[in-house]
Design a protein around this motif. Structure first.
Motif, PDB file in Angstrom:
ATOM      1  N   THR A  88       0.816  -1.220   0.000  1.00  0.00           N
ATOM      2  CA  THR A  88       0.000   0.000   0.000  1.00  0.00           C
ATOM      3  C   THR A  88       0.847   1.266   0.000  1.00  0.00           C
ATOM      4  O   THR A  88       0.484   2.272  -0.596  1.00  0.00           O
ATOM      5  N   ARG A  89       1.986   1.232   0.682  1.00  0.00           N
ATOM      6  CA  ARG A  89       2.842   2.407   0.795  1.00  0.00           C
ATOM      7  C   ARG A  89       4.258   2.097   0.314  1.00  0.00           C
ATOM      8  O   ARG A  89       4.743   0.971   0.458  1.00  0.00           O
ATOM      9  N   PHE A  90       4.913   3.126  -0.228  1.00  0.00           N
ATOM     10  CA  PHE A  90       6.299   3.035  -0.683  1.00  0.00           C
ATOM     11  C   PHE A  90       7.212   3.808   0.261  1.00  0.00           C
ATOM     12  O   PHE A  90       6.883   4.929   0.659  1.00  0.00           O
ATOM     13  N   LEU A  91       8.358   3.218   0.577  1.00  0.00           N
ATOM     14  CA  LEU A  91       9.455   3.976   1.169  1.00  0.00           C
ATOM     15  C   LEU A  91      10.611   3.903   0.176  1.00  0.00           C
ATOM     16  O   LEU A  91      11.145   2.829  -0.083  1.00  0.00           O
ATOM     17  N   ARG A 109       9.610  10.830  -8.217  1.00  0.00           N
ATOM     18  CA  ARG A 109       9.135  11.418  -9.467  1.00  0.00           C
ATOM     19  C   ARG A 109       8.696  10.333 -10.454  1.00  0.00           C
ATOM     20  O   ARG A 109       7.652  10.443 -11.103  1.00  0.00           O
ATOM     21  N   TYR A 110       9.479   9.271 -10.535  1.00  0.00           N
ATOM     22  CA  TYR A 110       9.159   8.163 -11.434  1.00  0.00           C
ATOM     23  C   TYR A 110       7.824   7.516 -11.039  1.00  0.00           C
ATOM     24  O   TYR A 110       6.980   7.223 -11.895  1.00  0.00           O
ATOM     25  N   LEU A 111       7.623   7.317  -9.746  1.00  0.00           N
ATOM     26  CA  LEU A 111       6.373   6.722  -9.269  1.00  0.00           C
ATOM     27  C   LEU A 111       5.175   7.641  -9.515  1.00  0.00           C
ATOM     28  O   LEU A 111       4.105   7.187  -9.941  1.00  0.00           O
ATOM     29  N   ARG A 112       5.347   8.930  -9.260  1.00  0.00           N
ATOM     30  CA  ARG A 112       4.258   9.890  -9.457  1.00  0.00           C
ATOM     31  C   ARG A 112       3.858   9.959 -10.935  1.00  0.00           C
ATOM     32  O   ARG A 112       2.667  10.059 -11.256  1.00  0.00           O
ATOM     33  N   GLU A 113       4.830   9.895 -11.823  1.00  0.00           N
ATOM     34  CA  GLU A 113       4.546   9.925 -13.257  1.00  0.00           C
ATOM     35  C   GLU A 113       3.756   8.697 -13.711  1.00  0.00           C
ATOM     36  O   GLU A 113       3.137   8.716 -14.772  1.00  0.00           O
ATOM     37  N   ARG A 114       3.774   7.657 -12.910  1.00  0.00           N
ATOM     38  CA  ARG A 114       3.060   6.421 -13.235  1.00  0.00           C
ATOM     39  C   ARG A 114       1.819   6.232 -12.375  1.00  0.00           C
ATOM     40  O   ARG A 114       1.310   5.115 -12.228  1.00  0.00           O
ATOM     41  N   GLY A 115       1.342   7.324 -11.810  1.00  0.00           N
ATOM     42  CA  GLY A 115       0.027   7.325 -11.180  1.00  0.00           C
ATOM     43  C   GLY A 115      -0.025   7.011  -9.699  1.00  0.00           C
ATOM     44  O   GLY A 115      -1.120   6.923  -9.133  1.00  0.00           O
ATOM     45  N   ALA A 120       1.074   8.131  -0.873  1.00  0.00           N
ATOM     46  CA  ALA A 120       1.520   6.732  -0.782  1.00  0.00           C
ATOM     47  C   ALA A 120       3.040   6.606  -0.803  1.00  0.00           C
ATOM     48  O   ALA A 120       3.572   5.496  -0.649  1.00  0.00           O
ATOM     49  N   ILE A 121       3.762   7.721  -0.972  1.00  0.00           N
ATOM     50  CA  ILE A 121       5.215   7.669  -1.142  1.00  0.00           C
ATOM     51  C   ILE A 121       5.910   8.413  -0.003  1.00  0.00           C
ATOM     52  O   ILE A 121       5.682   9.613   0.194  1.00  0.00           O
ATOM     53  N   PHE A 122       6.756   7.720   0.722  1.00  0.00           N
ATOM     54  CA  PHE A 122       7.585   8.308   1.764  1.00  0.00           C
ATOM     55  C   PHE A 122       9.036   8.263   1.304  1.00  0.00           C
ATOM     56  O   PHE A 122       9.447   7.313   0.627  1.00  0.00           O
ATOM     57  N   MET A 123       9.808   9.264   1.686  1.00  0.00           N
ATOM     58  CA  MET A 123      11.195   9.347   1.240  1.00  0.00           C
ATOM     59  C   MET A 123      12.162   9.358   2.422  1.00  0.00           C
ATOM     60  O   MET A 123      11.957  10.088   3.390  1.00  0.00           O
ATOM     61  N   ASP A 124      13.195   8.559   2.289  1.00  0.00           N
ATOM     62  CA  ASP A 124      14.295   8.572   3.253  1.00  0.00           C
ATOM     63  C   ASP A 124      15.525   9.103   2.527  1.00  0.00           C
ATOM     64  O   ASP A 124      16.115   8.412   1.699  1.00  0.00           O
ATOM     65  N   TYR A 125      15.919  10.318   2.869  1.00  0.00           N
ATOM     66  CA  TYR A 125      17.038  10.975   2.193  1.00  0.00           C
ATOM     67  C   TYR A 125      18.408  10.539   2.750  1.00  0.00           C
ATOM     68  O   TYR A 125      19.432  10.923   2.197  1.00  0.00           O
ATOM     69  N   ALA A 126      18.406   9.770   3.828  1.00  0.00           N
ATOM     70  CA  ALA A 126      19.675   9.402   4.471  1.00  0.00           C
ATOM     71  C   ALA A 126      19.923   7.893   4.429  1.00  0.00           C
ATOM     72  O   ALA A 126      20.544   7.339   5.325  1.00  0.00           O
ATOM     73  N   LYS A 209      19.724   9.974  12.505  1.00  0.00           N
ATOM     74  CA  LYS A 209      18.480   9.387  13.002  1.00  0.00           C
ATOM     75  C   LYS A 209      17.303  10.287  12.618  1.00  0.00           C
ATOM     76  O   LYS A 209      16.680  10.103  11.603  1.00  0.00           O
ATOM     77  N   GLY A 210      17.014  11.295  13.435  1.00  0.00           N
ATOM     78  CA  GLY A 210      15.951  12.222  13.070  1.00  0.00           C
ATOM     79  C   GLY A 210      14.633  11.901  13.735  1.00  0.00           C
ATOM     80  O   GLY A 210      14.504  10.976  14.530  1.00  0.00           O
ATOM     81  N   ASP A 211      13.621  12.703  13.397  1.00  0.00           N
ATOM     82  CA  ASP A 211      12.285  12.565  13.990  1.00  0.00           C
ATOM     83  C   ASP A 211      11.529  11.395  13.373  1.00  0.00           C
ATOM     84  O   ASP A 211      11.741  11.023  12.221  1.00  0.00           O
ATOM     85  N   LYS A 212      10.604  10.851  14.153  1.00  0.00           N
ATOM     86  CA  LYS A 212       9.776   9.749  13.689  1.00  0.00           C
ATOM     87  C   LYS A 212       8.801  10.225  12.607  1.00  0.00           C
ATOM     88  O   LYS A 212       8.201  11.288  12.720  1.00  0.00           O
ATOM     89  N   ILE A 213       8.658   9.417  11.572  1.00  0.00           N
ATOM     90  CA  ILE A 213       7.668   9.688  10.514  1.00  0.00           C
ATOM     91  C   ILE A 213       6.962   8.362  10.213  1.00  0.00           C
ATOM     92  O   ILE A 213       7.303   7.660   9.255  1.00  0.00           O
ATOM     93  N   PRO A 214       5.999   7.948  11.039  1.00  0.00           N
ATOM     94  CA  PRO A 214       5.355   6.639  10.828  1.00  0.00           C
ATOM     95  C   PRO A 214       4.745   6.530   9.436  1.00  0.00           C
ATOM     96  O   PRO A 214       4.027   7.422   8.982  1.00  0.00           O
ATOM     97  N   ILE A 215       5.036   5.431   8.761  1.00  0.00           N
ATOM     98  CA  ILE A 215       4.548   5.275   7.393  1.00  0.00           C
ATOM     99  C   ILE A 215       3.033   5.054   7.369  1.00  0.00           C
ATOM    100  O   ILE A 215       2.404   5.194   6.311  1.00  0.00           O
ATOM    101  N   THR A 216       2.471   4.748   8.509  1.00  0.00           N
ATOM    102  CA  THR A 216       1.016   4.575   8.586  1.00  0.00           C
ATOM    103  C   THR A 216       0.302   5.917   8.712  1.00  0.00           C
ATOM    104  O   THR A 216      -0.925   5.986   8.666  1.00  0.00           O
ATOM    105  N   GLY A 217       1.075   6.992   8.876  1.00  0.00           N
ATOM    106  CA  GLY A 217       0.491   8.327   8.991  1.00  0.00           C
ATOM    107  C   GLY A 217       0.592   9.097   7.708  1.00  0.00           C
ATOM    108  O   GLY A 217       0.581   8.550   6.606  1.00  0.00           O
ATOM    109  N   LYS A 218       0.763  10.433   7.839  1.00  0.00           N
ATOM    110  CA  LYS A 218       0.883  11.309   6.668  1.00  0.00           C
ATOM    111  C   LYS A 218       2.348  11.639   6.428  1.00  0.00           C
ATOM    112  O   LYS A 218       3.113  11.864   7.364  1.00  0.00           O
ATOM    113  N   ASN A 219       2.733  11.690   5.134  1.00  0.00           N
ATOM    114  CA  ASN A 219       4.106  12.056   4.822  1.00  0.00           C
ATOM    115  C   ASN A 219       4.252  13.557   4.723  1.00  0.00           C
ATOM    116  O   ASN A 219       3.276  14.307   4.780  1.00  0.00           O
ATOM    117  N   ASN A 220       5.496  14.026   4.575  1.00  0.00           N
ATOM    118  CA  ASN A 220       5.738  15.471   4.496  1.00  0.00           C
ATOM    119  C   ASN A 220       5.568  15.975   3.076  1.00  0.00           C
ATOM    120  O   ASN A 220       5.880  15.271   2.143  1.00  0.00           O
TER     121      ASN A 220
END
Length: 220
Positions: A88-91, A109-115, A120-126, A209-220
């Motif tokens: 259901t969700r992507f990291l 961007r690739y995922l968004r271009e494909r609908g 549904a998309i969460f990003m981990d930059y680290a 580390k950083g702040d918690k961003i539960p994937i079951t919630g809302k992404n930034n």
């Protein structure tokens, strides 16, 4: 002169023994990681367990911002799991070590271009390496159950790391073709297994580390 020769022969013997022991350790570790992880890795989407999240491990992005062949295959494989209702969700986890290089953004961007919808998309930059990506998926995004998508040569280590951390992660094979430098990748994986072993042994923390961003919630 004779004493010096004896000393050199002893030193050579010790070095040879050390090399043999190291070779045995590395080969045994690689075999253990592969055999341990194999039951949790799937080649067919239909056989893959249904979970909430799929984690796409990053690899190189081209200078124009497009996904490399290997990364595109990973994302396409994750898309297949999404479209068949397995996840259901992507990291998307990867390297964003500079302002000019951003693996997670390119994958998103690739995922968004494909609908795929934004939420549904969460990003981990680290996610600078496999260990950091797996650690942060659990610690930051609170993902205990997931499918990890990567190439077959890479998955045993990723799943081994996750399962040694107590995470219920499975692997899905993102291979869609033969890849250039495949032998180099396999050799690199042998060395990376050793690195992962010591990271787990000493319970290494990720670079950030950083702040918690539960994937079951809302992404930034």
């Amino acid at each position: 002169m004779r004493v010096k020769k004896i000393v050199l022969l002893k030193l050579l013997g010790y070095l040879t023994l050390a090399f043999v022991v190291l070779l045995l350790f590395v080969s045994t570790l690689s075999y253990r990681i592969k055999s341990y992880s194999e039951p949790y890795i799937f080649d067919a989407a239909a056989e893959t367990p249904k979970v909430y999240s799929v984690i796409i491990l990053g690899t190189s992005v081209l200078s124009n911002g497009e996904l490399s062949t290997m990364l595109r295959d990973r994302v396409e494989s994750a898309l297949l799991l999404y479209k068949t209702g397995k996840v259901t969700r992507f990291l998307v986890s990867g390297d964003n070590g500079s302002t000019s290089y951003n693996e997670p953004q390119a994958m998103k961007r690739y995922l968004r271009e494909r609908g795929v919808p934004e939420e549904a998309i969460f990003m981990d930059y680290a996610g600078f390496d496999t260990y950091d990506s797996i650690y942060r998926a659990s610690y930051i995004f609170e993902i205990d159950n997931a499918i990890v998508v990567s190439q077959r040569f890479h998955l045993p280590r990723a799943i081994y790391i996750a399962r040694q951390m107590g995470l219920n992660y499975y692997g899905y094979n993102g291979d869609r073709r033969a890849y250039d430098l495949e032998m180099r990748n396999r050799f690199r994986e042998i060395l990376a297994n050793v690195k992962a072993f010591f990271e787990l042994t000493f319970n290494k923390e990720p670079h950030f580390k950083g702040d918690k961003i539960p994937i079951t919630g809302k992404n930034n």
